[in-house]
Design an enzyme around this catalytic site. Structure first.
Site, PDB file in Angstrom:
ATOM      1  N   GLY A  88      -1.550   0.424   5.798  1.00 46.27           N
ATOM      2  CA  GLY A  88      -2.678  -0.393   5.351  1.00 46.27           C
ATOM      3  C   GLY A  88      -3.542   0.324   4.337  1.00 46.27           C
ATOM      4  N   ARG A  89      -3.346   1.611   4.245  1.00 45.47           N
ATOM      5  CA  ARG A  89      -4.157   2.371   3.277  1.00 45.47           C
ATOM      6  C   ARG A  89      -3.394   3.568   2.745  1.00 45.47           C
ATOM      7  NH1 ARG A  89      -8.232   6.127   6.584  1.00 45.47           N
ATOM      8  NH2 ARG A  89      -7.018   6.305   8.486  1.00 45.47           N
ATOM      9  N   ARG A 179       8.807   6.454  11.772  1.00 40.44           N
ATOM     10  CA  ARG A 179       8.127   6.548  13.066  1.00 40.44           C
ATOM     11  C   ARG A 179       8.871   5.700  14.075  1.00 40.44           C
ATOM     12  NH1 ARG A 179       2.544   5.976  10.682  1.00 40.44           N
ATOM     13  NH2 ARG A 179       3.028   6.336   8.496  1.00 40.44           N
ATOM     14  N   ASP A 250       3.258   4.261  16.519  1.00 38.44           N
ATOM     15  CA  ASP A 250       3.249   4.300  15.051  1.00 38.44           C
ATOM     16  C   ASP A 250       2.859   5.687  14.538  1.00 38.44           C
ATOM     17  OD1 ASP A 250       0.772   3.277  16.287  1.00 38.44           O
ATOM     18  OD2 ASP A 250      -0.045   3.477  14.271  1.00 38.44           O
TER      19      ASP A 250
END
Ligand code: AMP
Ligand code: MG
Length: 491
Positions: A88-89, A179, A250
């Protein structure tokens, strides 16, 4: 200045990631750059230019040949499954081949919104960026597998958290960002083709000795190898008092590297139930729960591989179950070896486990500092050295009694005092990134634009086995008024 990029992940099927350009920032400034790591990664150090690095690593001018993308992943967060998390970033620039010929991924963390950002701003505050920089480099210096920090760039913009904070972008380097959650994303969509591609990539990159295997045995061997590596990783964490803090699936790598330094912290006084993370209200990821959490995450990984393990579902479940149930044995073997090393023991004797446990119990009862206790074991062979160890304990009698038992055990080591002391000093660090020092360094940078404390702490923690001189004394635990009880994700 940059090495050339390969675009392995970008060339996987398009549903596995989202192409995404970084969002420009107002005024990028390079505040930390890891020249030694850059060298290893094949950067041309003679062409180093701080302005160019700041432009590239803020995302304003991504390096030539990179193709920024956000990876898709899912994950169990504190036990609850979220089918779509993803970067997301963070944006993967691509991979480079280091001087050892190994693939390394370069990722910008905090480079703006992506299709996975949900409600988030895609940004990172400076404090957490510098925390990850410090702690990941400390872990590396301690010899523990981890992602690395290549650079930190401030953006010249503010990000809104509880209070406005300076924004920053971290350049993270990993052997891969695969992951457990990456596999879960595709398992949740019953996308067996993608799972197989990921599993094959994991074997190629992290477990190349398994490459000749085929059929279900290939993926069972992968599962077993990841189980063994994660068990060893957590044992190594616990050997230095590290508490990850958010062991969600994650944040749990297939490579066996430590990933995602959010609310992580090192324990000062030994207490197995220590928790720092402000969001871990029920102690799910407390110090001594970490092996259990890792095994739980690996069971989620195993579930994603079932269809590759055997056509017969029940048989696949039985194979996966056996692999997961082997975790405690792997962990105990790894942690046993870690503890023997911390006591200066090379021979293996039956009573070693008890001897180590008795020291831990004595530390806990005596409120002794974990790192200093082990470090000062090496001092007891010197005049006055025993007093320096004993003063760490509220219970001097108990630690003296333990020392007698330990000396008796050492007499069977076939090594003289100097050899044992040298072993101990090479195994037990003098310096860890203690939370109060980390917080102090982050605040000076964020509030006063003063990077002196960050740089001094970084220099100390990257030589953890040397006893540093001067002030502040980075070996010391916090005074009562310096103690940091809570750490925040800062996302
Ligand atoms: P983390 O807590 O850093 O492991 O992140 C968990 C999830 O939240 C991941 O999918 C991140 O990409 C996402 N995330 C965290 N912070 C942000 C942010 N500031 N903007 C967008 N997404 C974020
Ligand atoms: Mg994460």
């Amino acid at each position: 200045m940059f090495p050339s990029f390969s675009l392995r992940y970008a060339h996987l099927p398009s549903r596995m990631s989202a192409e995404c350009a970084p969002t420009r920032v107002a005024n990028p400034r390079l505040v930390a750059f890891n020249h030694a790591l850059a060298e290893e990664l094949g950067f041309d150090s003679t062409a180093f230019d701080a302005t160019e690095a700041a432009e590239a690593l803020s995302g304003n001018a991504p390096p030539d040949g990179s193709e920024p993308l956000a990876m898709a992943y899912a994950g169990h967060q504190f036990g609850n499954f979220v089918p779509r998390l993803g970067d997301g970033r963070a944006l993967l620039l691509g991979e480079v081949i280091n001087r050892e010929g190994e693939l390394r991924e370069l990722q910008l963390k905090g480079a703006g919104r992506t299709p996975f950002s949900r409600g988030g701003d895609g940004r990172a505050p400076l404090g957490p960026v510098l925390r990850e920089y410090l702690v990941s480099e400390a872990m590396h210096a301690l010899g523990i597998p981890t992602t690395r920090a290549l650079a930190a760039v401030t953006t010249g913009e503010r990000v809104m958290r509880r209070l406005p904070e300076p924004g920053a972008v971290l350049t993270r380097v990993a052997s891969s960002h695969l992951r457990v959650g990456t596999f879960q994303y595709f398992a949740a969509r019953q996308d067996v083709e993608a799972i197989q591609l990921l599993a094959d990539m994991a074997i190629e990159r992290h477990y190349p000795h398994l490459a000749p295997l085929s059929g279900g045995g290939r993926y069972l061997a992968l599962l077993e190898a990841v189980v063994a590596r994660q068990a060893e990783l957590v044992a190594r964490w616990m050997g230095v008092g590290f508490i990850h803090g958010v062991m969600n699936t994650d944040n749990s790598t297939i490579s066996g590297e430590t990933l995602d330094y959010g609310p992580c912290a090192f324990m000062d006084a030994y207490d197995p139930l220590t928790v720092f993370s402000s969001i871990d209200e029920r102690g799910r990821y407390a110090f001594s729960n970490q092996p259990h959490s890792a095994q739980w995450n690996l069971a989620r990984f195993a579930e994603t591989l079932l269809s590759l393990l055997d056509e017969d579902h029940d048989r696949a479940v039985a194979l996966a179950t056996d692999a997961i149930e082997a975790f405690p044995e792997h962990f105990e073997a790894s942690f046993g070896a870690v503890k023997r090393g911390k006591l200066g023991l090379v021979r293996v004797e039956e009573g070693d486990e008890t001897l180590a446990q008795e020291l831990l119990d004595t530390m806990q009862a005596g409120h002794a500092d974990y790192t200093l206790t082990f470090r000062r074991l090496a001092d007891v062979f010197e005049e006055d050295g025993e007093a320096r160890l004993v003063e760490l304990f509220d219970t001097p009698e108990a630690i003296r009694a333990w020392l007698t038992r330990w000396r008796e055990r050492l007499s069977r080591e076939d090594a003289d005092a100097a050899t044992i002391a040298a072993r101990l000093r090479a195994t037990n660090p003098a310096v860890i990134p203690r939370n109060h020092q980390v917080e102090h360094a982050l605040m000076a940078a964020a509030d006063e634009d003063d990077y002196g404390p960050f740089e001094a702490l970084l220099a100390a923690i990257t030589r953890p086995f040397e006893a540093p001189e001067g002030e502040p004394d980075y070996t010391q635990p916090p005074q009562a008024n310096e103690r940091v009880l809570r750490t925040f994700c800062g996302t």
